[in-house]
Design an enzyme around this catalytic site. Structure first.
Site, PDB file in Angstrom:
ATOM      1  N   SER A 398      77.104  31.535  13.622  1.00 44.19           N
ATOM      2  CA  SER A 398      75.838  33.018  13.340  1.00 44.19           C
ATOM      3  C   SER A 398      74.671  32.841  14.267  1.00 44.19           C
ATOM      4  O   SER A 398      74.167  32.319  15.815  1.00 44.19           O
ATOM      5  CB  SER A 398      75.051  32.565  11.925  1.00 44.19           C
ATOM      6  OG  SER A 398      74.149  33.429  11.267  1.00 44.19           O
ATOM      7  N   ASP A 473      81.810  41.649   9.085  1.00 44.08           N
ATOM      8  CA  ASP A 473      80.569  41.070   9.344  1.00 44.08           C
ATOM      9  C   ASP A 473      79.543  41.586   8.320  1.00 44.08           C
ATOM     10  O   ASP A 473      79.729  43.127   9.215  1.00 44.08           O
ATOM     11  CB  ASP A 473      80.903  40.664  10.523  1.00 44.08           C
ATOM     12  CG  ASP A 473      79.469  39.631  10.384  1.00 44.08           C
ATOM     13  OD1 ASP A 473      77.654  40.165   9.783  1.00 44.08           O
ATOM     14  OD2 ASP A 473      79.132  38.785  11.500  1.00 44.08           O
ATOM     15  N   HIS A 550      86.735  32.661  47.140  1.00 46.83           N
ATOM     16  CA  HIS A 550      85.071  33.132  46.930  1.00 46.83           C
ATOM     17  C   HIS A 550      84.520  31.515  46.185  1.00 46.83           C
ATOM     18  O   HIS A 550      83.043  31.457  46.295  1.00 46.83           O
ATOM     19  CB  HIS A 550      84.652  34.360  46.425  1.00 46.83           C
ATOM     20  CG  HIS A 550      85.673  35.299  47.251  1.00 46.83           C
ATOM     21  ND1 HIS A 550      86.061  36.087  47.690  1.00 46.83           N
ATOM     22  CD2 HIS A 550      84.046  36.504  48.406  1.00 46.83           C
ATOM     23  CE1 HIS A 550      86.237  36.655  48.294  1.00 46.83           C
ATOM     24  NE2 HIS A 550      85.404  36.585  48.840  1.00 46.83           N
TER      25      HIS A 550
END
Length: 601
Positions: A398, A473, A550
């Protein structure tokens, strides 16, 4: 020699013998009196220590294999050990101490209630005309009398403690530890659970030698934070503009330091902590007695004292015990009963800590104080506990995502970051619970005083990240729990992927990831994944080839010369690797089997 001289000589010898005899008789009596005076002084000093000493909650029981001898020599670095075999593990106060403690605790609760209600009380008294001098003076007399009575109650409590051998032994160990923080004294003190304000400091933020030599490290003002951009860019910051903005700034400051902070971190409210005290004490006992946890007090750069608990699994047969999980709790979470249980069950070494103003930690939980606390926790893990940054995992639940992402940004060598039920930015969630007419005030207050910019900080971290989204949620959704697309964890994922893989997360990639995030079940997710025929081996080969050519630093330009279908496949592959769904509400504990390490190439 004449007869007179002989008489005088005999008289002198007799006098000297008489004086010597008198001194011999007076010597033992004088020494005994001095001994009694010293004993009385020590007794009075002990009584004063009992009056001013901290409240003792519990005496932890020891495992038989770890139980030390009943006593050790009484030296400046060693004190008598508690006889845990003959005492009950819960501290048993005498009747006088017990009743006096109840009175003082009740007075503390009333004081807290009066503190929170003081603005309304002052307004009422002003309207009724009770704030005149003629009314205030008698009230001050009543208040003074009440304070004297409470002081008398505190003295009676001290007498009750003084008559209790358990408390006398505890206060002896505490005083010896404050004088000399030897390992033996600390071991003896760790057997007691008491008011953490009296616990000696175990680690100082300036303790690492690198901090003393570095000029770029944290100062007493605090560690570095990412500052929000001005709301009106390009506007000249003249004196007139500053005067115009002053009322709004004052209002934002008052809102943040009164209502805002307590709404954002309800765990810092004293009344809530008082109600949770039995649960917190039980959680501490479980960590100490069953998990062999070690409590420590850390001093942050802002002067706040941070309460921590460390469980060491490096000596066990479980390989994950070599890794340390630093847990960052939610806005009403404490390490005693919080998300620390998940990595513990999974077999990891764990370091939990409480937000400033929570339980044993001092201060208030503003973003700067939160970051200062997290900084000293990481320093403690590295320099005192002996973990390398590559062996540290940051785990947050949270609102703990703010300190977790700050640590990941500030300590880029940490192994991984796991964010459970977290969000990208506080502003949308704050606007959700406040009236629409307050939008400007809320936005300004959050940006200036409560700026939890998790996504911005997370994008500065280059290591492995795993996001856990709760499909039901009810806290970090901006509409209703059933609307899974309003979950701010989605925005956290999209911002992270757009920063790391901007070419892949172009229009086609962004669209297909949004479709995948909208799926409300595992079956729908798999259907979308298979519809676009995602070839995981191909995706892995493309990413590994780019990394070999890279390097690992983000952002990557992979996908620049790729077809739309290729970008869709890569976008879905990356989204699935960075976010896992957990079908539960916001506060449901995460099972140990769902605590997985993030994906990395």
């Amino acid at each position: 020699m004449s007869q007179l001289a002989r008489r005088r000589s005999r008289y002198g010898l007799t006098s000297r013998a008489h004086n010597t005899s008198e001194a011999g008789r007076a010597g033992p009596a004088g020494g005994l009196a001095a001994g009694r005076a010293a004993a009385q002084a020590r007794a009075m000093a002990k009584l004063l220590s009992c009056v001013l000493g901290p409240r003792l909650y519990k005496i932890y029981r020891e495992r038989d294999s770890e139980r030390a001898p009943a006593s050790v020599p009484e030296t400046p670095t060693a004190v008598t050990a508690p006889h845990s075999s003959s005492w009950d593990t819960y501290y048993q106060p005498r009747a006088l101490e017990k009743h006096a403690d109840s009175i003082l605790a009740l007075a503390s609760v009333f004081w807290s209630i009066s503190y929170y209600s003081s603005p309304f009380a002052f307004f009422y008294l002003y309207r009724k005309g009770y704030l005149s001098l003629s009314k205030v003076v008698p009230f001050s007399h009543y208040a003074g009398t009440l304070l004297l009575l409470l002081a008398g109650v505190a003295c009676l409590r001290g007498i009750g403690r003084w008559t209790n051998p358990q408390y006398r032994q505890f206060i002896t160990i505490l005083e010896a530890t404050h004088r000399n923080q030897s390992s033996e004294n600390k071991r003896q003190l760790a057997k007691y659970n008491f008011d953490f304000r009296s616990w000696p400091v175990d680690f100082h933020w300036e303790e690492p030698s690198s901090r003393k030599e570095s000029r770029g490290g944290p100062s007493r003002r605090g560690v570095a934070l990412l500052r929000p951009e001005p709301l009106h860019r390009g506007t000249a910051d003249t004196l007139l503009n500053r005067v115009k903005k002053l009322p709004c700034q004052i209002t934002s400051y008052l809102v943040a330091h009164t209502l805002g902070r307590r709404m954002l971190y309800p765990g810092s409210v004293y009344l809530l902590q008082k109600a949770l005290m039995p649960v917190l004490l039980q959680g501490q006992a479980r960590l100490v007695e069953e998990c062999n946890g070690r409590r420590a007090k850390l001093l942050a750069c802002d002067g706040n004292e941070i309460d921590t608990m460390f469980v060491d699994r490096r000596g066990t047969a479980e390989p994950q015990g070599q890794k340390l999980v630093i847990c960052c709790e939610g806005n009403a979470g404490f390490y005693e009963v919080g998300c620390i249980s998940t990595p513990l069950e999974a077999g990891y070494s764990v370091l939990g800590w409480n937000h400033p103003g929570f339980a044993g930690s001092t201060g208030v939980p503003f973003p700067q104080n939160e970051a200062n606390a997290m900084d000293v926790v990481v320093q403690f893990a590295i320099h005192r506990l002996g973990f390398q940054p590559q062996d540290i995992i940051i785990y947050a639940w949270s609102i703990g995502g703010f300190t977790a992402t700050w640590a990941a940004m500030s300590y880029p060598d940490v192994s991984a970051v796991i964010l459970d039920a977290s969000f990208d930015d506080l502003v949308p969630l704050a606007l959700k619970v406040m009236p629409d007419s307050w939008k400007g005030l809320v936005t300004r207050t959050v940006r200036q005083h409560l700026n939890l910019n998790n996504a911005e900080q997370l994008c500065r971290y280059l290591g492995p990240v795993l996001l856990i989204r709760r499909t039901k949620d009810e806290i970090i959704t901006t509409t209703v729990p059933e609307d899974i697309m309003s979950n701010r964890g989605n925005d956290l994922l999209l911002k992270l992927l757009q920063h790391r893989y901007p070419r892949v997360m172009a229009e086609e990639g962004l669209q297909v990831v949004r479709q995948w995030l909208e799926a409300s079940s595992q079956l729908e997710e798999a259907s979308i994944y298979s519809r676009w025929e995602v070839e995981e081996d191909w995706c892995l080969s493309v990413l590994r080839s780019y990394q070999a050519e890279h390097g690992p630093d983000f952002p990557w330009s992979v996908g620049e010369d790729m077809s739309a279908d290729g970008r869709r496949q890569l976008a879905l592959f990356l989204a699935r690797k960075h976010l896992h769904n957990f079908e539960a509400t916001h506060c449901t504990p995460l099972p140990a089997q769902n605590f997985q390490m993030p994906w990395h190439l």
